[in-house]
Enzyme design. Structure first.
Site, PDB file in Angstrom:
ATOM      1  N   LYS A 276      26.639  44.189  34.313  1.00 31.30           N
ATOM      2  CA  LYS A 276      27.110  45.321  33.495  1.00 31.30           C
ATOM      3  C   LYS A 276      25.941  45.947  32.743  1.00 31.30           C
ATOM      4  O   LYS A 276      25.827  47.174  32.651  1.00 31.30           O
ATOM      5  CB  LYS A 276      28.204  44.855  32.524  1.00 31.30           C
ATOM      6  CG  LYS A 276      29.518  44.534  33.224  1.00 31.30           C
ATOM      7  CD  LYS A 276      30.557  43.901  32.309  1.00 31.30           C
ATOM      8  CE  LYS A 276      31.773  43.453  33.127  1.00 31.30           C
ATOM      9  NZ  LYS A 276      32.830  42.818  32.338  1.00 31.30           N
TER      10      LYS A 276
ATOM     11  N   GLN B 208      33.389  39.974  26.734  1.00 30.64           N
ATOM     12  CA  GLN B 208      33.601  39.368  28.058  1.00 30.64           C
ATOM     13  C   GLN B 208      34.619  38.231  27.961  1.00 30.64           C
ATOM     14  O   GLN B 208      34.543  37.370  27.077  1.00 30.64           O
ATOM     15  CB  GLN B 208      32.260  38.855  28.611  1.00 30.64           C
ATOM     16  CG  GLN B 208      32.321  38.323  30.019  1.00 30.64           C
ATOM     17  CD  GLN B 208      32.647  39.381  31.077  1.00 30.64           C
ATOM     18  OE1 GLN B 208      32.380  40.566  30.902  1.00 30.64           O
ATOM     19  NE2 GLN B 208      33.242  38.967  32.172  1.00 30.64           N
TER      20      GLN B 208
ATOM     21  N   ASP C 206      37.298  48.503  28.070  1.00 30.43           N
ATOM     22  CA  ASP C 206      37.985  47.692  29.073  1.00 30.43           C
ATOM     23  C   ASP C 206      39.393  48.219  29.337  1.00 30.43           C
ATOM     24  O   ASP C 206      39.992  47.893  30.362  1.00 30.43           O
ATOM     25  CB  ASP C 206      38.118  46.240  28.581  1.00 30.43           C
ATOM     26  CG  ASP C 206      36.991  45.336  29.063  1.00 30.43           C
ATOM     27  OD1 ASP C 206      36.580  45.479  30.230  1.00 30.43           O
ATOM     28  OD2 ASP C 206      36.541  44.492  28.265  1.00 30.43           O
TER      29      ASP C 206
HETATM   30  N1  GUN Z   1      36.458  38.988  32.711  1.00 34.35           N
HETATM   31  C1  GUN Z   1      36.784  39.232  34.005  1.00 34.35           C
HETATM   32  N2  GUN Z   1      36.915  40.554  34.210  1.00 34.35           N
HETATM   33  C2  GUN Z   1      36.672  41.162  33.028  1.00 34.35           C
HETATM   34  C3  GUN Z   1      36.642  42.521  32.610  1.00 34.35           C
HETATM   35  O1  GUN Z   1      36.898  43.466  33.377  1.00 34.35           O
HETATM   36  N3  GUN Z   1      36.341  42.731  31.297  1.00 34.35           N
HETATM   37  C4  GUN Z   1      36.091  41.724  30.422  1.00 34.35           C
HETATM   38  N4  GUN Z   1      35.826  42.038  29.160  1.00 34.35           N
HETATM   39  N5  GUN Z   1      36.107  40.447  30.778  1.00 34.35           N
HETATM   40  C5  GUN Z   1      36.396  40.174  32.082  1.00 34.35           C
END
Ligand code: GUN
Length: 283
Positions: free
Chosen positions: A54, A98, A121
């Site tokens: 990311k 996350q 998100d």
């Molecule tokens: N863990 C797995 N997928 C995601 C996501 O799309 N966003 C976040 N914040 N955590 C995750």
């Protein structure tokens, strides 16, 4: 028939390149680039890899990423205090915490604490509610990325029968809402569903988001169906495989996403798009 490949890696790269050009124009106009706070708690190896990807996508898009890496022992109060300070910080447009979080932290409480206007998100109840009411604001990234891929096929989605396998808050449910908004007839399947193969066999669009390797068998796929695979499963021999039996499914589908290189990169591209939107820019 052998399916055409929905190349999420290529589509995501195109989106990120367009965002990079947009950042360039912003900075030339004397404006600051969008900024994303990325919060990682603990040492989960998969999470560390996702967060690194990311941050790399932020760099490619010209987005400023502000990293907060906290020990697994971080208390819920300390994490809430960080979220509150990021909510109040005018230099931060988007906040990503996350998941999963360590077991002693209530992830729902953290999600609820994020300012919905910075919830890139799209997990906050406000943003899910807006999507449910056909007035989406910040849309959950994985479903949003899959809708972008469906648009890439050029197929008319109206009236198609869609089956979503998996009913999670972050993928299955919001994907069902996206498909409904696109005027598909949607069935959500989960662990209590009777005769899953029959449900999948009726589907023009199949979305698999269960987190179990090759759970959806290739011969369940209706000839000509569009197949989207959210799964990223690591096998004992370290190979990565999706939730769909790809080699068989690709002989029946009209379009299919590979794993890796399908939905995964699109999730991150959607996150970059959401960060621009949260910063008040139109795409
Ligand atoms: N863990 C797995 N997928 C995601 C996501 O799309 N966003 C976040 N914040 N955590 C995750």
């Amino acid at each position: 028939m052998s399916a055409r490949i929905l190349d999420g890696k290529a589509v995501a790269a195109r989106i990120i390149e367009q965002l990079a050009q947009q950042t360039e124009r912003l900075t030339q106009a004397g404006k600051r680039p969008p900024a994303l706070a990325v919060v990682l708690v603990g040492e989960d190896p998969a999470s560390a890899i996702y967060v690194r990807s990311k941050k790399q996508d932020c760099a490619k898009s010209g987005i400023r990423s502000i990293s907060h890496e906290l020990p697994a022992s971080t208390s819920q109060e300390a994490l809430l205090a960080l979220v509150h300070s990021l909510n109040a910080d005018p230099e931060v447009d988007g906040i990503l915490v996350q998941l999963p979080l360590p077991a002693h932290i209530d992830a729902d409480a953290i999600t609820a604490a994020i300012d919905p206007a910075k919830d890139v998100d799209g997990f906050h109840s406000y943003n899910i509610g807006r999507l449910a009411q056909k007035m989406p604001t910040l849309r959950p990234c994985t479903p949003k990325g899959m809708m972008t891929l469906l648009a890439e096929t050029g197929e008319n989605l109206v009236g198609k029968d869609a089956v979503v396998v998996g009913a999670s808050n972050i993928v299955g449910r919001p994907m069902a809402l996206e498909l409904l908004m696109a005027r598909c007839t949607v069935t959500i399947c989960h662990s209590a569903t009777h005769d899953l193969p029959a449900k999948v066999r009726g589907a023009d669009i199949v979305v698999a988001a269960v987190g179990r390797p090759q759970f959806v068998k290739g011969d369940w796929i209706k000839p000509g169906a569009i197949v989207l695979d959210v799964g990223i499963n690591r096998l004992d021999d370290d190979r990565i495989t999706g939730d769909i039996e790809y080699e068989v499914a690709r002989e029946r589908a009209s379009w299919i996403t590979p794993v890796p290189g399908g939905v995964g990169p699109m999730t991150r591209a959607s996150l970059m798009e959401n960060t621009f939107i949260a910063a008040g820019h139109t795409l």
